[in-house]
Design a protein around this motif. Structure first.
Motif, PDB file in Angstrom:
ATOM      1  N   ALA A  15      41.834  26.494  44.742  1.00 16.44           N
ATOM      2  CA  ALA A  15      42.237  26.470  43.075  1.00 16.44           C
ATOM      3  C   ALA A  15      42.760  25.135  42.905  1.00 16.44           C
ATOM      4  CB  ALA A  15      43.243  27.549  42.982  1.00 16.44           C
ATOM      5  N   ARG A  16      43.501  24.248  43.742  1.00 22.16           N
ATOM      6  CA  ARG A  16      44.056  23.002  43.483  1.00 22.16           C
ATOM      7  C   ARG A  16      43.007  21.980  43.374  1.00 22.16           C
ATOM      8  NH1 ARG A  16      48.095  19.866  47.472  1.00 22.16           N
ATOM      9  NH2 ARG A  16      48.820  18.312  45.914  1.00 22.16           N
ATOM     10  N   SER A  17      41.889  22.199  44.356  1.00 20.25           N
ATOM     11  CA  SER A  17      40.778  21.298  44.105  1.00 20.25           C
ATOM     12  C   SER A  17      40.052  21.529  43.000  1.00 20.25           C
ATOM     13  CB  SER A  17      39.818  21.591  45.575  1.00 20.25           C
ATOM     14  OG  SER A  17      38.622  20.698  45.346  1.00 20.25           O
ATOM     15  N   ALA A  18      39.847  22.714  42.445  1.00 15.65           N
ATOM     16  CA  ALA A  18      39.011  23.002  41.065  1.00 15.65           C
ATOM     17  C   ALA A  18      39.774  22.278  40.007  1.00 15.65           C
ATOM     18  CB  ALA A  18      39.087  24.431  40.835  1.00 15.65           C
ATOM     19  N   ARG A  19      41.169  22.563  39.970  1.00 14.53           N
ATOM     20  CA  ARG A  19      41.766  22.071  38.985  1.00 14.53           C
ATOM     21  C   ARG A  19      41.814  20.427  39.008  1.00 14.53           C
ATOM     22  NH1 ARG A  19      47.330  20.268  37.958  1.00 14.53           N
ATOM     23  NH2 ARG A  19      47.857  20.492  35.854  1.00 14.53           N
ATOM     24  N   ALA A  20      41.995  19.711  40.277  1.00 10.12           N
ATOM     25  CA  ALA A  20      41.882  18.389  40.124  1.00 10.12           C
ATOM     26  C   ALA A  20      40.561  17.843  39.804  1.00 10.12           C
ATOM     27  CB  ALA A  20      42.363  18.096  41.548  1.00 10.12           C
ATOM     28  N   ALA A  29      41.316  30.751  42.312  1.00  5.55           N
ATOM     29  CA  ALA A  29      40.247  31.246  43.279  1.00  5.55           C
ATOM     30  C   ALA A  29      40.572  32.647  43.719  1.00  5.55           C
ATOM     31  CB  ALA A  29      40.512  30.264  44.582  1.00  5.55           C
ATOM     32  N   VAL A  30      39.576  33.622  43.805  1.00  2.17           N
ATOM     33  CA  VAL A  30      39.723  34.849  44.333  1.00  2.17           C
ATOM     34  C   VAL A  30      38.986  35.001  45.381  1.00  2.17           C
ATOM     35  CG1 VAL A  30      40.282  35.555  41.704  1.00  2.17           C
ATOM     36  CG2 VAL A  30      37.855  35.736  42.824  1.00  2.17           C
ATOM     37  N   ARG A  31      39.249  36.196  46.190  1.00  2.00           N
ATOM     38  CA  ARG A  31      38.757  36.467  47.704  1.00  2.00           C
ATOM     39  C   ARG A  31      37.955  38.119  47.593  1.00  2.00           C
ATOM     40  NH1 ARG A  31      42.586  35.442  50.787  1.00  2.00           N
ATOM     41  NH2 ARG A  31      43.205  37.457  50.973  1.00  2.00           N
ATOM     42  N   ASP A  32      36.920  38.295  47.556  1.00  2.31           N
ATOM     43  CA  ASP A  32      36.616  39.668  47.736  1.00  2.31           C
ATOM     44  C   ASP A  32      36.817  40.324  48.688  1.00  2.31           C
ATOM     45  OD1 ASP A  32      34.330  39.131  49.199  1.00  2.31           O
ATOM     46  OD2 ASP A  32      32.975  39.070  47.561  1.00  2.31           O
ATOM     47  N   GLY A  33      36.310  41.646  48.724  1.00  2.00           N
ATOM     48  CA  GLY A  33      36.353  42.562  49.698  1.00  2.00           C
ATOM     49  C   GLY A  33      35.685  42.115  51.083  1.00  2.00           C
ATOM     50  N   ASP A  34      34.677  41.391  51.082  1.00  2.00           N
ATOM     51  CA  ASP A  34      33.882  40.718  52.134  1.00  2.00           C
ATOM     52  C   ASP A  34      34.364  39.439  52.791  1.00  2.00           C
ATOM     53  OD1 ASP A  34      32.362  42.963  52.098  1.00  2.00           O
ATOM     54  OD2 ASP A  34      30.769  42.109  50.690  1.00  2.00           O
ATOM     55  N   GLY A  35      35.416  38.897  51.880  1.00  2.00           N
ATOM     56  CA  GLY A  35      35.816  37.742  52.404  1.00  2.00           C
ATOM     57  C   GLY A  35      35.384  36.407  51.741  1.00  2.00           C
ATOM     58  N   ARG A  36      34.430  36.710  50.824  1.00  2.00           N
ATOM     59  CA  ARG A  36      33.913  35.523  49.888  1.00  2.00           C
ATOM     60  C   ARG A  36      34.723  35.038  48.875  1.00  2.00           C
ATOM     61  NH1 ARG A  36      28.463  38.793  48.357  1.00  2.00           N
ATOM     62  NH2 ARG A  36      30.104  40.147  47.758  1.00  2.00           N
ATOM     63  N   THR A  37      34.767  33.694  48.791  1.00  2.00           N
ATOM     64  CA  THR A  37      35.611  33.231  47.705  1.00  2.00           C
ATOM     65  C   THR A  37      34.653  32.724  46.370  1.00  2.00           C
ATOM     66  OG1 THR A  37      35.531  31.087  48.696  1.00  2.00           O
ATOM     67  CG2 THR A  37      37.302  32.765  49.459  1.00  2.00           C
ATOM     68  N   TYR A  38      35.709  32.804  45.187  1.00  2.00           N
ATOM     69  CA  TYR A  38      35.045  32.252  43.960  1.00  2.00           C
ATOM     70  C   TYR A  38      35.957  31.417  43.353  1.00  2.00           C
ATOM     71  CZ  TYR A  38      32.073  36.329  45.019  1.00  2.00           C
ATOM     72  OH  TYR A  38      31.246  37.144  45.753  1.00  2.00           O
ATOM     73  N   VAL A  39      35.565  30.347  42.818  1.00  2.00           N
ATOM     74  CA  VAL A  39      36.716  29.276  42.478  1.00  2.00           C
ATOM     75  C   VAL A  39      36.351  28.806  40.999  1.00  2.00           C
ATOM     76  CG1 VAL A  39      37.463  26.931  42.925  1.00  2.00           C
ATOM     77  CG2 VAL A  39      36.973  28.471  44.987  1.00  2.00           C
ATOM     78  N   ALA A  40      37.054  28.730  40.294  1.00  2.00           N
ATOM     79  CA  ALA A  40      36.923  28.241  38.822  1.00  2.00           C
ATOM     80  C   ALA A  40      38.215  27.542  38.340  1.00  2.00           C
ATOM     81  CB  ALA A  40      36.652  29.579  38.081  1.00  2.00           C
ATOM     82  N   ALA A  41      37.733  26.855  37.007  1.00  2.00           N
ATOM     83  CA  ALA A  41      38.623  26.187  36.230  1.00  2.00           C
ATOM     84  C   ALA A  41      38.706  26.446  34.987  1.00  2.00           C
ATOM     85  CB  ALA A  41      38.402  24.464  36.274  1.00  2.00           C
ATOM     86  N   THR A  42      39.662  26.093  34.219  1.00  2.00           N
ATOM     87  CA  THR A  42      39.917  26.584  32.805  1.00  2.00           C
ATOM     88  C   THR A  42      38.676  25.863  32.039  1.00  2.00           C
ATOM     89  OG1 THR A  42      42.284  26.506  32.881  1.00  2.00           O
ATOM     90  CG2 THR A  42      41.314  26.318  30.637  1.00  2.00           C
ATOM     91  N   VAL A  43      38.107  26.721  30.977  1.00  2.00           N
ATOM     92  CA  VAL A  43      37.200  26.521  30.243  1.00  2.00           C
ATOM     93  C   VAL A  43      37.766  26.560  28.842  1.00  2.00           C
ATOM     94  CG1 VAL A  43      34.771  27.107  29.184  1.00  2.00           C
ATOM     95  CG2 VAL A  43      35.071  27.315  31.772  1.00  2.00           C
ATOM     96  N   ARG A  49      36.513  30.135  25.285  1.00  4.99           N
ATOM     97  CA  ARG A  49      37.735  29.757  25.935  1.00  4.99           C
ATOM     98  C   ARG A  49      38.099  30.770  27.176  1.00  4.99           C
ATOM     99  NH1 ARG A  49      40.348  25.747  23.616  1.00  4.99           N
ATOM    100  NH2 ARG A  49      42.361  26.128  24.637  1.00  4.99           N
ATOM    101  N   LEU A  50      37.972  30.394  28.324  1.00  6.25           N
ATOM    102  CA  LEU A  50      38.349  31.351  29.242  1.00  6.25           C
ATOM    103  C   LEU A  50      39.252  30.666  30.176  1.00  6.25           C
ATOM    104  CD1 LEU A  50      34.768  32.335  30.515  1.00  6.25           C
ATOM    105  CD2 LEU A  50      36.270  33.748  29.408  1.00  6.25           C
ATOM    106  N   SER A  51      40.191  31.383  30.705  1.00  8.33           N
ATOM    107  CA  SER A  51      41.281  31.199  31.555  1.00  8.33           C
ATOM    108  C   SER A  51      40.492  30.956  33.099  1.00  8.33           C
ATOM    109  CB  SER A  51      42.319  31.815  32.085  1.00  8.33           C
ATOM    110  OG  SER A  51      42.072  33.071  32.686  1.00  8.33           O
TER     111      SER A  51
END
Length: 106
Positions: A15-20, A29-43, A49-51
């Protein structure tokens, strides 16, 4: 301060990396039930407009994530009711961590 689980610490780092990288207000950043991660920044476009957390959840859902285990939202003001509601829609018991820009969980 309690030490974070290594997988949660990874979410904070992502999350810090995406923001920077984007110089956005927030990173998430979120982690799903299989351990995969999804990372995003504010749009923040004139027509959209999405957080960061809303977008990370949307990415997970659109990828077929089987629920979420944890989420992190990071920024100067990490409050995000809409993003947290999106997490709760698919994972009522998932941990949601808030962190300052330096990565300190609050």
């Amino acid at each position: 301060m309690t030490e974070l689980d290594p997988e949660d610490a990874k979410l904070v780092t992502l999350a810090r990396s995406a923001r920077a990288r984007t110089r956005a207000d927030q990173g998430a950043a979120v982690r799903d039930g299989d351990g995969r991660t999804y990372v995003a920044a504010t749009v923040a476009l004139p027509s959209l407009r999405l957080s960061a957390l809303q977008l990370a959840v949307a990415m997970a859902v659109s990828s077929g994530a089987p629920g979420l285990e944890a989420a992190v939202v990071l920024g100067d003001d990490p409050a995000d009711e809409a993003g947290e509601a999106a997490v709760r829609d698919i994972a009522p018991t998932a941990a949601i961590l808030r962190a300052n820009p330096d990565g300190a969980v609050i």
